[in-house]
Design an enzyme around this catalytic site. Structure first.
Site, short mmCIF file in Angstrom:
data_model
loop_
_atom_site.label_atom_id
_atom_site.label_comp_id
_atom_site.label_asym_id
_atom_site.label_seq_id
_atom_site.Cartn_x
_atom_site.Cartn_y
_atom_site.Cartn_z
N ASP A 128 0.73 3.45 5.94
CA ASP A 128 1.03 3.92 4.63
C ASP A 128 0.71 4.36 3.50
O ASP A 128 1.68 5.49 3.19
CB ASP A 128 0.16 2.17 3.82
CG ASP A 128 0.82 0.95 4.76
OD1 ASP A 128 1.42 1.34 4.85
OD2 ASP A 128 -0.10 -0.11 5.10
N LYS A 130 10.86 -5.33 9.15
CA LYS A 130 9.97 -4.81 8.17
C LYS A 130 8.71 -4.14 9.55
O LYS A 130 8.27 -4.68 10.57
CB LYS A 130 9.66 -6.31 8.28
CG LYS A 130 11.03 -6.77 6.64
CD LYS A 130 9.78 -8.37 6.26
CE LYS A 130 10.89 -8.86 5.34
NZ LYS A 130 10.47 -9.95 4.98
N GLU A 175 0.98 -1.90 8.05
CA GLU A 175 0.40 -0.43 8.25
C GLU A 175 0.22 -0.40 10.42
O GLU A 175 0.83 0.88 10.51
CB GLU A 175 -0.95 -0.68 7.85
CG GLU A 175 -1.75 0.78 8.58
CD GLU A 175 -1.00 1.86 8.37
OE1 GLU A 175 -1.88 2.59 7.13
OE2 GLU A 175 -1.64 3.39 8.93
N GLN A 192 1.14 -1.14 0.18
CA GLN A 192 -0.12 -0.38 0.37
C GLN A 192 0.33 0.71 0.14
O GLN A 192 0.69 2.40 -0.88
CB GLN A 192 -0.99 -0.16 1.10
CG GLN A 192 -2.12 1.12 0.94
CD GLN A 192 -2.55 1.66 2.64
OE1 GLN A 192 -3.63 2.25 2.78
NE2 GLN A 192 -3.11 -0.12 3.13
N PHE A 230 10.80 -1.68 -0.84
CA PHE A 230 11.24 -3.13 -0.12
C PHE A 230 11.47 -3.06 1.19
O PHE A 230 11.62 -1.91 1.23
CB PHE A 230 12.06 -3.10 -1.59
CG PHE A 230 11.55 -3.92 -2.07
CD1 PHE A 230 10.97 -4.78 -2.96
CD2 PHE A 230 12.58 -3.74 -3.75
CE1 PHE A 230 10.73 -4.93 -4.27
CE2 PHE A 230 12.68 -3.48 -5.05
CZ PHE A 230 11.24 -4.45 -5.24
N GLY A 233 -7.55 20.30 19.73
CA GLY A 233 -7.62 21.59 19.94
C GLY A 233 -7.80 22.21 20.78
O GLY A 233 -7.77 22.05 21.46
N GLY A 234 -8.07 23.49 20.40
CA GLY A 234 -8.64 24.53 21.56
C GLY A 234 -10.04 24.81 22.03
O GLY A 234 -10.13 25.36 22.56
N1 CAO Z 1 12.60 -10.04 -9.06
C1 CAO Z 1 12.84 -10.79 -8.39
N2 CAO Z 1 12.83 -10.61 -7.10
C2 CAO Z 1 11.96 -9.58 -6.22
C3 CAO Z 1 11.16 -8.90 -7.41
C4 CAO Z 1 11.05 -8.88 -8.83
N3 CAO Z 1 10.63 -8.43 -9.89
N4 CAO Z 1 10.13 -7.92 -6.48
C5 CAO Z 1 10.86 -8.49 -5.00
N5 CAO Z 1 12.12 -9.63 -5.48
C6 CAO Z 1 11.89 -9.29 -4.23
C7 CAO Z 1 13.21 -8.95 -3.81
O1 CAO Z 1 14.30 -9.15 -3.94
C8 CAO Z 1 13.03 -9.64 -2.27
O2 CAO Z 1 13.89 -10.71 -1.82
P1 CAO Z 1 15.29 -10.50 -1.10
O3 CAO Z 1 14.69 -10.66 0.50
O4 CAO Z 1 16.12 -12.00 -1.22
O5 CAO Z 1 16.08 -10.06 -1.24
C9 CAO Z 1 11.69 -10.24 -2.23
O6 CAO Z 1 11.20 -10.34 -3.01
C10 CAO Z 1 10.94 -9.63 -1.00
O7 CAO Z 1 11.02 -8.21 -0.68
P2 CAO Z 1 10.64 -7.51 0.45
O8 CAO Z 1 11.11 -7.72 1.52
O9 CAO Z 1 10.29 -6.27 0.34
O10 CAO Z 1 8.90 -8.63 0.58
P3 CAO Z 1 8.25 -8.51 1.95
O11 CAO Z 1 6.94 -9.68 1.13
O12 CAO Z 1 9.34 -10.83 2.36
O13 CAO Z 1 7.80 -7.59 2.83
C11 CAO Z 1 7.08 -5.87 3.63
C12 CAO Z 1 6.91 -7.28 2.66
C13 CAO Z 1 5.78 -4.85 3.47
C14 CAO Z 1 6.67 -5.87 5.27
C15 CAO Z 1 8.48 -4.41 3.44
O14 CAO Z 1 8.51 -4.92 1.95
C16 CAO Z 1 8.59 -3.81 4.12
O15 CAO Z 1 9.01 -3.92 4.66
N6 CAO Z 1 8.57 -2.71 3.27
C17 CAO Z 1 9.17 -1.32 3.69
C18 CAO Z 1 7.81 -0.70 4.36
C19 CAO Z 1 6.77 -0.73 4.22
O16 CAO Z 1 6.14 -0.27 3.02
N7 CAO Z 1 5.89 -1.55 4.29
C20 CAO Z 1 4.50 -1.18 4.25
C21 CAO Z 1 3.93 -2.11 3.41
S1 CAO Z 1 1.86 -1.40 2.41
O17 CAO Z 1 1.26 -2.09 4.31
#
Ligand code: CAO
Length: 425
Positions: free
Chosen positions: A168, A136, A139, A17, A97, A247-248
């Site tokens: 988000d 990680k 929201e 998101q 990511f 607020g106030g």
């Molecule tokens: N081709 C190949 N690999 C890909 C890719 C692509 N096009 N797109 C993503 N990937 C891979 C990444 O390289 C990563 O691999 P590694 O961990 O091996 O390096 C993997 O997908 C996972 O990526 P991620 O850590 O971003 O995803 P997740 O599902 O494990 O975590 C989230 C999700 C949201 C917790 C994390 O992305 C995060 O903390 N983001 C920052 C904060 C954020 O935006 N949070 C709000 C999300 S909305 O509620």
């Protein structure tokens, strides 16, 4: 008509998101947003909370309007070549990511800069540098760590998260502002830069009045909080304030006619000082205009429970819309509690494009929230979200200038993984 961001090309590595709300805004302002998704899988939200089997979820469609989608395996050697070409051809890379993912993909900031010194790299992370930088975040984690949850809810209840996605979508908004600001600075410096917005920081920014109250506590009780009137001592941190106004000008949510059966038959009522006398007249307490206990704001603060109980006796005789009409005649600030159903049916929101109906080839018509920011010279037309990989070949050909032969080679390498006919379907 050109749009404000016409000519700006965004390499959109966002998912879920926070990031997608940012790039959707940029797309509405006219940027060409190319969403890069993992072949075969795509943004995980495509398949989350699906209401129609095997059709992109509303979760996905409502966050990814006006974008193009390409599939690309960025861990494949050929995929890395394509990504390098995309970095050369785009102005901004946006990603949310988990920490370190871009580096592990082989594209740290320094490398991106060397490929395209003009590129702006914009990131959402859960936390900024510090003890939690590797975590990680979703929201509600941001709402809890940014101060919102400790200050939301009732004093004697548990901390609460709010339905507004301040972690988000709120951080997406912050990031979008950072990106356009960096684009503006680039017109002077010619250089790209890094833009980061941490969700904890974004939430805290939106909770700034609560940090204000934290510091006011050192100088005495917070007199506009209900607990002051209830004689309950304050602790050492900003407490939960229920529906007290931030607020106030004291405010509360009050029952309206029908509250027994309708969970949204309530109105927010603000006892703004300049209209206090009008409030007294409307609720039938003209004596309060001159009474020493009620006439002045400071005198009212310890009596807010009693005052709002009396006002509620009046609001309970009206529907929330009747109360809204009557109170606004006297400039008394108030607002009915509107349900999602009422908002979805609101014709004035439809007329301004804040609520829009969108047609999708697989799900048919659905409602979405359009661009809440209106630019007179850059109107936002909402177009449907892309199917997974719908624009892969188009982007390879038109943006990167690859020949049919090169595109076939890239397909054969497995970098796009999904069969070609699916990608262009
Ligand atoms: N081709 C190949 N690999 C890909 C890719 C692509 N096009 N797109 C993503 N990937 C891979 C990444 O390289 C990563 O691999 P590694 O961990 O091996 O390096 C993997 O997908 C996972 O990526 P991620 O850590 O971003 O995803 P997740 O599902 O494990 O975590 C989230 C999700 C949201 C917790 C994390 O992305 C995060 O903390 N983001 C920052 C904060 C954020 O935006 N949070 C709000 C999300 S909305 O509620």
């Amino acid at each position: 008509m050109t749009k404000a961001l016409t000519g700006v090309r965004i390499l959109d590595f966002t998912h879920v998101q926070s990031g997608p709300t940012c790039t959707q805004l940029l797309a509405w302002f006219g940027a060409d947003v190319i969403k890069v998704e993992r072949p075969g899988v795509g943004d995980i939200t495509r398949g989350q909370l699906q209401d129609i089997p095997n059709v992109d979820s509303l979760y996905f469609t409502m966050l990814n309007h006006n974008k193009r989608s390409i599939t690309l395996d960025t861990k494949n050697a050929k995929g890395k070549e394509v990504l390098t070409a995309l970095i050369k051809s785009c102005d901004v890379l946006v990603e949310n990511f988990g920490p370190g993912v871009l580096d592990r993909m082989g594209f740290p900031w320094e490398k991106i800069q060397s490929i395209n010194p003009k590129m702006i790299v914009a990131s959402v992370k859960g936390f900024g540098p510090g003890p939690y930088q590797e975590c990680k975040v979703y929201e509600n984690v941001a709402q809890c760590t940014g101060g919102a949850a400790s200050t939301t809810g009732f004093r004697d209840g548990v901390p609460l998260v709010t339905g507004a996605q301040i972690g988000d979508s709120g951080t997406g908004l912050h990031l979008a502002l950072g990106i356009v600001t960096a684009l503006f600075q680039r017109t002077v410096t010619g250089r790209g830069q890094r833009v980061t917005a941490a969700m904890q920081d974004g939430v805290l920014n939106l909770c700034r009045v609560k940090l204000r109250d934290q510091q006011r506590l050192a100088h005495g009780p917070l007199k506009e909080y209900s607990q002051f009137g209830e004689g309950i001592a304050f602790g050492d941190a900003t407490p939960r304030a229920g529906n007290d106004s931030g607020g106030g000008q004291p405010g509360r949510i009050l029952k309206c006619k029908g509250w027994e059966t309708d969970p949204n038959a309530y109105i927010y009522f603000i006892t703004q000082a300049p209209v206090w006398e009008k409030i007294c007249d409307v609720i039938g307490e003209p004596g309060w205009k001159t009474h020493a206990d009620y006439a002045k704001p400071a005198a009212r603060l310890p009596r807010l429970n009693e005052i709002f109980a009396r006002i509620e006796q009046w609001t309970m005789t009206k529907t929330k819309f009747e109360a809204m009409d009557i109170l606004n005649e006297f400039d008394i600030p108030c607002g009915p509690i509107l349900s999602m159903k009422e908002l979805a049916e609101d014709q004035s929101l439809r007329a301004t494009g804040t609520v829009v109906e969108v047609d999708h080839p697989r799900r048919g018509k659905y409602l979405s929230v359009g661009n809440p920011i209106k630019l007179s010279d850059s109107p936002s037309d909402v177009t449907r979200s892309p199917l997974l990989g719908e624009h892969t070949d188009e982007v390879l050909r038109d943006v990167l200038g690859f020949s049919d032969h090169q595109i076939a080679e890239i397909h054969d390498s497995g970098a796009l993984a999904a069969p070609r006919k699916e990608a262009v379907e």
